[in-house]
Design a protein around this motif. Structure first.
Motif, PDB file in Angstrom:
ATOM      1  N   ASP A 213      -3.681  31.982  18.257  1.00  0.00           N
ATOM      2  CA  ASP A 213      -5.024  32.047  17.426  1.00  0.00           C
ATOM      3  C   ASP A 213      -4.686  32.394  15.672  1.00  0.00           C
ATOM      4  O   ASP A 213      -4.435  33.043  15.281  1.00  0.00           O
ATOM      5  N   THR A 214      -5.056  31.518  15.340  1.00  0.00           N
ATOM      6  CA  THR A 214      -5.630  31.528  14.267  1.00  0.00           C
ATOM      7  C   THR A 214      -6.597  32.506  13.724  1.00  0.00           C
ATOM      8  O   THR A 214      -7.915  31.646  13.973  1.00  0.00           O
ATOM      9  N   THR A 215      -6.900  33.712  12.840  1.00  0.00           N
ATOM     10  CA  THR A 215      -7.727  34.266  13.237  1.00  0.00           C
ATOM     11  C   THR A 215      -8.778  34.585  11.532  1.00  0.00           C
ATOM     12  O   THR A 215      -9.426  34.860  11.188  1.00  0.00           O
ATOM     13  N   TYR A 216      -7.538  34.190  10.642  1.00  0.00           N
ATOM     14  CA  TYR A 216      -7.894  33.455   8.787  1.00  0.00           C
ATOM     15  C   TYR A 216      -7.021  32.094   8.360  1.00  0.00           C
ATOM     16  O   TYR A 216      -5.122  32.403   8.722  1.00  0.00           O
ATOM     17  N   LEU A 217      -7.829  31.819   7.968  1.00  0.00           N
ATOM     18  CA  LEU A 217      -6.836  30.245   7.381  1.00  0.00           C
ATOM     19  C   LEU A 217      -7.786  30.597   5.725  1.00  0.00           C
ATOM     20  O   LEU A 217      -8.785  29.879   5.408  1.00  0.00           O
ATOM     21  N   SER A 218      -6.761  30.164   4.600  1.00  0.00           N
ATOM     22  CA  SER A 218      -7.379  30.518   2.932  1.00  0.00           C
ATOM     23  C   SER A 218      -8.133  29.416   2.924  1.00  0.00           C
ATOM     24  O   SER A 218      -7.647  27.934   3.592  1.00  0.00           O
ATOM     25  N   GLN A 219      -9.295  29.444   1.989  1.00  0.00           N
ATOM     26  CA  GLN A 219      -9.768  27.572   1.562  1.00  0.00           C
ATOM     27  C   GLN A 219      -9.354  27.326   0.693  1.00  0.00           C
ATOM     28  O   GLN A 219      -9.307  25.962   0.827  1.00  0.00           O
ATOM     29  N   SER A 220      -7.630  27.373  -0.064  1.00  0.00           N
ATOM     30  CA  SER A 220      -6.520  26.747   0.006  1.00  0.00           C
ATOM     31  C   SER A 220      -5.423  25.672   0.367  1.00  0.00           C
ATOM     32  O   SER A 220      -5.871  24.768  -0.147  1.00  0.00           O
ATOM     33  N   GLY A 221      -5.669  26.641   1.964  1.00  0.00           N
ATOM     34  CA  GLY A 221      -5.032  26.193   3.078  1.00  0.00           C
ATOM     35  C   GLY A 221      -3.108  26.424   2.728  1.00  0.00           C
ATOM     36  O   GLY A 221      -2.480  26.563   3.399  1.00  0.00           O
ATOM     37  N   ASN A 222      -3.104  27.628   1.348  1.00  0.00           N
ATOM     38  CA  ASN A 222      -2.192  28.801   1.566  1.00  0.00           C
ATOM     39  C   ASN A 222      -1.863  29.657   2.100  1.00  0.00           C
ATOM     40  O   ASN A 222      -0.087  30.333   2.184  1.00  0.00           O
ATOM     41  N   LEU A 223      -3.091  30.695   2.716  1.00  0.00           N
ATOM     42  CA  LEU A 223      -2.175  31.083   3.576  1.00  0.00           C
ATOM     43  C   LEU A 223      -3.008  31.421   4.876  1.00  0.00           C
ATOM     44  O   LEU A 223      -4.635  31.198   5.230  1.00  0.00           O
ATOM     45  N   ARG A 224      -2.187  32.208   5.897  1.00  0.00           N
ATOM     46  CA  ARG A 224      -2.775  31.837   6.744  1.00  0.00           C
ATOM     47  C   ARG A 224      -2.274  33.014   8.126  1.00  0.00           C
ATOM     48  O   ARG A 224      -1.142  33.782   8.074  1.00  0.00           O
ATOM     49  N   ILE A 225      -2.846  33.816   8.799  1.00  0.00           N
ATOM     50  CA  ILE A 225      -2.738  35.063   9.751  1.00  0.00           C
ATOM     51  C   ILE A 225      -3.395  34.519  10.888  1.00  0.00           C
ATOM     52  O   ILE A 225      -3.977  34.232  11.708  1.00  0.00           O
ATOM     53  N   SER A 226      -2.401  34.653  12.074  1.00  0.00           N
ATOM     54  CA  SER A 226      -2.577  34.869  13.868  1.00  0.00           C
ATOM     55  C   SER A 226      -2.126  35.524  14.083  1.00  0.00           C
ATOM     56  O   SER A 226      -1.003  36.674  13.581  1.00  0.00           O
ATOM     57  N   ARG A 227      -2.243  35.395  15.477  1.00  0.00           N
ATOM     58  CA  ARG A 227      -2.475  36.099  17.177  1.00  0.00           C
ATOM     59  C   ARG A 227      -1.721  35.612  17.604  1.00  0.00           C
ATOM     60  O   ARG A 227      -1.946  34.558  18.165  1.00  0.00           O
ATOM     61  N   GLY A 228      -0.723  36.206  18.589  1.00  0.00           N
ATOM     62  CA  GLY A 228      -0.210  35.068  19.400  1.00  0.00           C
ATOM     63  C   GLY A 228      -0.304  36.292  20.193  1.00  0.00           C
ATOM     64  O   GLY A 228      -1.249  37.429  20.598  1.00  0.00           O
ATOM     65  N   ASN A 229      -0.299  35.862  22.104  1.00  0.00           N
ATOM     66  CA  ASN A 229      -0.744  35.980  22.911  1.00  0.00           C
ATOM     67  C   ASN A 229       0.254  37.436  23.858  1.00  0.00           C
ATOM     68  O   ASN A 229      -0.451  37.682  24.590  1.00  0.00           O
ATOM     69  N   LYS A 230       1.222  37.519  23.147  1.00  0.00           N
ATOM     70  CA  LYS A 230       1.608  38.937  23.489  1.00  0.00           C
ATOM     71  C   LYS A 230       1.643  40.028  22.782  1.00  0.00           C
ATOM     72  O   LYS A 230       2.088  41.170  22.648  1.00  0.00           O
TER      73      LYS A 230
END
Length: 393
Positions: A213-230
């Motif tokens: 799951d991508t829980t945050y994607l910056s408007q600039s497309g430079n930063l991403r926070i994701s969480r996995g199924n584990k």
């Protein structure tokens, strides 16, 4: 038991691992080579992108600041550092960022792993690859092709090669990526062919499947926070900012002076005041002098170890020697110009516990603060040698 391969949200059983390369200190006769703090190395494929100006929002900057100084992409993080990262992550997740990120073109491309939490079920492969700063870990996401894929890449070095683990992928619900592993291989620079990674994907069934799951994607497309199924959290970037590029350059001992110049130049445009000698404990991670004839002279001139700066004008150099023995030298500093200080050190000793053996030493030099914030400090000191220090937590 399933684990997350490469700690990027891919599940597989425990698999064969590689031993990390040993990059320890090397001592020569009466010469001490500088030991650089091992931090995240940078991929040469990203250099052109990273030279562009990168804009982060204030909440994004808070997360980036929280990551500075954490080694092993989270493996060595202290409880307070983990708390800082978790708070910054939660703030960004509440802001939500780009809506339906898996439907956005901004999620496409190569992402560099900067931080990951360490679940209790972490396997040897996770500790070997993800926790070694000398290795670079990427995730490629390409969903808008005839063969949608998500891949994890562990780059050992430019001279050795990489491991690439690939999965078929599909987007779901605007945030979730479903994947299923189907191939993996080593690409070594010294071999003209790929070496298959011994994983029986077809026999693993559901254990080769997972989601991210991508829980945050910056408007600039430079930063991403994701969480996995584990249950693992990941922080990834497409382009690293000048401070991170400096730490990466120190890690690989490549282009450090150029990275310092770029970092200082970019900082001047946003600086609100002249840099000052801030109080606290500061660990030296790099200096422009690579060899010296006497470690005791190095220690006395602040060319190694930790500097402890106090507001009352007192300063201490502290160097771990061996088996609990330390070199300690105290003195004073006094501001003599806008960002310059006169430093006088005259009280040295070899210390073990509460016992000390005094030493006759005295040194004086001018210290110029080129940059300083709450995490990192760049100075020019004894004999015009340039230093980079990180604040100790």
């Amino acid at each position: 038991m399933a684990v997350e391969v490469g700690n990027l949200g891919f599940n597989l059983k425990n698999l064969p691992t590689l031993s990390p390369l040993n990059h320890g200190r090397r001592l020569q006769s009466r010469k001490l080579k500088r030991a650089a703090l091992r931090l995240r190395p940078i991929s040469s494929s990203l250099v052109d992108q990273q030279r562009q100006q990168i804009d982060f929002s204030e909440p994004e900057n808070q997360l980036i600041l929280a990551l500075i100084g954490i080694q092993g992409r989270g493996r060595s993080a202290s409880p307070s550092q983990l708390d800082d990262v978790e708070r910054a992550v939660k703030v960004l997740e509440d802001l939500q960022g780009v809506p339906d990120p898996t439907n956005s073109e901004l999620i496409e491309g190569r992402w560099q792993l900067m931080f990951t939490t360490r679940p209790g079920t972490a396997s040897l492969i996770q500790r070997t690859f993800v926790g070694v700063d000398f290795f670079t870990v990427f995730q490629d996401i390409y969903l808008r092709t005839n063969d949608p894929r998500v891949s994890n890449i562990v780059k050992f070095s430019d001279a050795i090669g990489e491991l690439k683990v690939e999965a078929k992928a599909s987007a779901k619900d605007g945030k979730r990526i479903l994947f299923q592993f189907d191939r993996a291989a080593f690409s070594f620079k010294f071999l003209p062919f790929k070496v298959p990674y011994p994983v029986p994907f077809r026999l693993l069934g559901d254990e080769a499947k997972g989601w991210l799951d991508t829980t945050y994607l910056s408007q600039s497309g430079n930063l991403r926070i994701s969480r996995g199924n584990k249950g693992t959290t990941f922080v990834l970037q497409k382009k690293t900012e000048p401070r991170q590029r400096l730490l990466n350059a120190i890690s690989t001992d490549t282009g450090v002076k150029e990275a310092i110049e770029e970092f200082i130049s970019s900082s001047r445009s946003t600086a609100k005041a002249e840099p000052v000698l801030q109080e606290g404990g500061w660990q030296m991670i790099w200096s422009s002098q690579t060899e010296t004839d006497s470690w005791i002279e190095n220690a006395g001139n602040g060319l190694m170890g930790t500097q402890i700066v106090k507001e009352n004008g007192r300063i201490k150099f502290l160097v771990d020697i061996l088996l609990g023995f330390k070199f300690s030298m105290t003195g004073t500093y006094m501001k003599c110009d806008t960002n310059k200080y006169d430093v006088s050190m005259d009280d040295a000793a070899i210390v073990f516990g509460s016992f000390g053996l005094p030493m006759e030493m005295e040194t004086k030099f001018n210290l110029e603060v080129l940059y300083s914030d709450d995490k990192i400090r760049i100075t020019r000191g004894y004999n015009n040698i340039m230093f980079v220090h990180l604040r100790q937590t």
